[in-house]
Design an enzyme around this catalytic site. Structure first.
Site, PDB file in Angstrom:
ATOM      1  N   GLN A  13       0.807  -1.219   0.000  1.00  0.00           N
ATOM      2  CA  GLN A  13       0.000   0.000   0.000  1.00  0.00           C
ATOM      3  C   GLN A  13       0.844   1.275   0.000  1.00  0.00           C
ATOM      4  O   GLN A  13       0.293   2.375  -0.102  1.00  0.00           O
ATOM      5  CB  GLN A  13      -0.938   0.013   1.208  1.00  0.00           C
ATOM      6  CG  GLN A  13      -1.844  -1.196   1.289  1.00  0.00           C
ATOM      7  CD  GLN A  13      -2.680  -1.368   0.041  1.00  0.00           C
ATOM      8  OE1 GLN A  13      -3.445  -0.495  -0.318  1.00  0.00           O
ATOM      9  NE2 GLN A  13      -2.508  -2.483  -0.642  1.00  0.00           N
ATOM     10  N   ASN A  14       2.158   1.153   0.121  1.00  0.00           N
ATOM     11  CA  ASN A  14       3.004   2.339   0.062  1.00  0.00           C
ATOM     12  C   ASN A  14       3.017   2.831  -1.384  1.00  0.00           C
ATOM     13  O   ASN A  14       3.183   2.053  -2.320  1.00  0.00           O
ATOM     14  CB  ASN A  14       4.426   2.031   0.542  1.00  0.00           C
ATOM     15  CG  ASN A  14       5.223   3.298   0.778  1.00  0.00           C
ATOM     16  OD1 ASN A  14       5.381   4.111  -0.124  1.00  0.00           O
ATOM     17  ND2 ASN A  14       5.721   3.471   1.988  1.00  0.00           N
ATOM     18  N   ARG A  15       2.869   4.135  -1.557  1.00  0.00           N
ATOM     19  CA  ARG A  15       2.716   4.699  -2.909  1.00  0.00           C
ATOM     20  C   ARG A  15       4.007   5.216  -3.516  1.00  0.00           C
ATOM     21  O   ARG A  15       4.012   5.801  -4.583  1.00  0.00           O
ATOM     22  CB  ARG A  15       1.654   5.794  -2.849  1.00  0.00           C
ATOM     23  CG  ARG A  15       0.301   5.153  -2.516  1.00  0.00           C
ATOM     24  CD  ARG A  15      -0.691   6.037  -1.877  1.00  0.00           C
ATOM     25  NE  ARG A  15      -0.220   6.622  -0.629  1.00  0.00           N
ATOM     26  CZ  ARG A  15      -0.875   7.601  -0.005  1.00  0.00           C
ATOM     27  NH1 ARG A  15      -1.976   8.080  -0.504  1.00  0.00           N
ATOM     28  NH2 ARG A  15      -0.414   8.102   1.125  1.00  0.00           N
ATOM     29  N   PHE A  16       5.139   4.974  -2.859  1.00  0.00           N
ATOM     30  CA  PHE A  16       6.424   5.486  -3.328  1.00  0.00           C
ATOM     31  C   PHE A  16       6.695   5.115  -4.787  1.00  0.00           C
ATOM     32  O   PHE A  16       7.031   5.976  -5.601  1.00  0.00           O
ATOM     33  CB  PHE A  16       7.553   4.965  -2.429  1.00  0.00           C
ATOM     34  CG  PHE A  16       8.917   5.457  -2.824  1.00  0.00           C
ATOM     35  CD1 PHE A  16       9.380   6.684  -2.389  1.00  0.00           C
ATOM     36  CD2 PHE A  16       9.752   4.686  -3.630  1.00  0.00           C
ATOM     37  CE1 PHE A  16      10.646   7.146  -2.750  1.00  0.00           C
ATOM     38  CE2 PHE A  16      11.011   5.136  -3.989  1.00  0.00           C
ATOM     39  CZ  PHE A  16      11.459   6.368  -3.547  1.00  0.00           C
ATOM     40  N   THR A  35       4.743   8.870   1.594  1.00  0.00           N
ATOM     41  CA  THR A  35       4.016   7.970   0.686  1.00  0.00           C
ATOM     42  C   THR A  35       3.446   6.775   1.442  1.00  0.00           C
ATOM     43  O   THR A  35       2.809   5.910   0.849  1.00  0.00           O
ATOM     44  CB  THR A  35       4.947   7.463  -0.434  1.00  0.00           C
ATOM     45  OG1 THR A  35       6.065   6.786   0.159  1.00  0.00           O
ATOM     46  CG2 THR A  35       5.418   8.604  -1.320  1.00  0.00           C
TER      47      THR A  35
END
Length: 162
Positions: free
Chosen positions: A43-46, A142
């Protein structure tokens, strides 16, 4: 109740001699450590943000992620070399040993430094800024914990790294 565990940074910095921009996180989450690379929580958007900024597909493998940042003269690392932490809780971090960011700068052409989130900025300013002399720009995290920012807002905020 969860207890503190001591962790060493499991990942080397990703950089080469052409790197011009350094992005620093705080410390890898439990999911990142389990997935063996930076920003490994699904789920991290980095990686979505970087791919959008670079006009590329979202990388899936560790090698694709390394290749993406290096192609665009970006280096990634964390401000913490080791610490005591409960799970992935940034607010629990204590007994910090900082990463040698000044040492990394000597091996690159890094001109600009950005940090991914508030705690990374606080720790950078405390431990690294005196040695590097380069002020780090703070970007919104993020992390999935930063639900205030939608993906589109993150992409717009992160444009400054280009």
């Amino acid at each position: 109740m969860a207890e503190y565990e001591h962790h060493e940074q499991p990942f080397a910095p990703v950089f080469d001699e052409n790197s011009k921009v350094l992005i620093l996180g705080t410390f890898p989450s439990v999911k990142s450590r389990a997935n063996n690379f930076y920003y490994g929580h699904p789920q991290n958007r980095f990686w979505k943000v970087l791919a959008a900024l670079c006009g590329e597909l979202v990388p899936q493998t560790v090698e694709e992620k390394k290749s993406l940042v290096l192609r665009h003269q970006i280096a990634i690392w964390d401000v913490i070399e080791s610490c005591d932490i409960i799970g992935s809780s940034d607010s629990s971090i204590k007994n910090v040993v900082p990463a040698d960011i000044a040492g990394l700068l000597c091996k690159t052409q890094i001109e600009r430094i950005y940090v991914n989130g508030t705690l990374a900025k606080t720790l950078y300013d405390r431990f690294a800024l005196p040695a590097t002399g380069i002020d780090a720009g703070k970007l919104p995290s993020t992390s999935p914990a930063n639900a205030r920012f939608r993906l589109e807002q993150l992409i717009e905020s992160w444009r400054t790294i280009l």
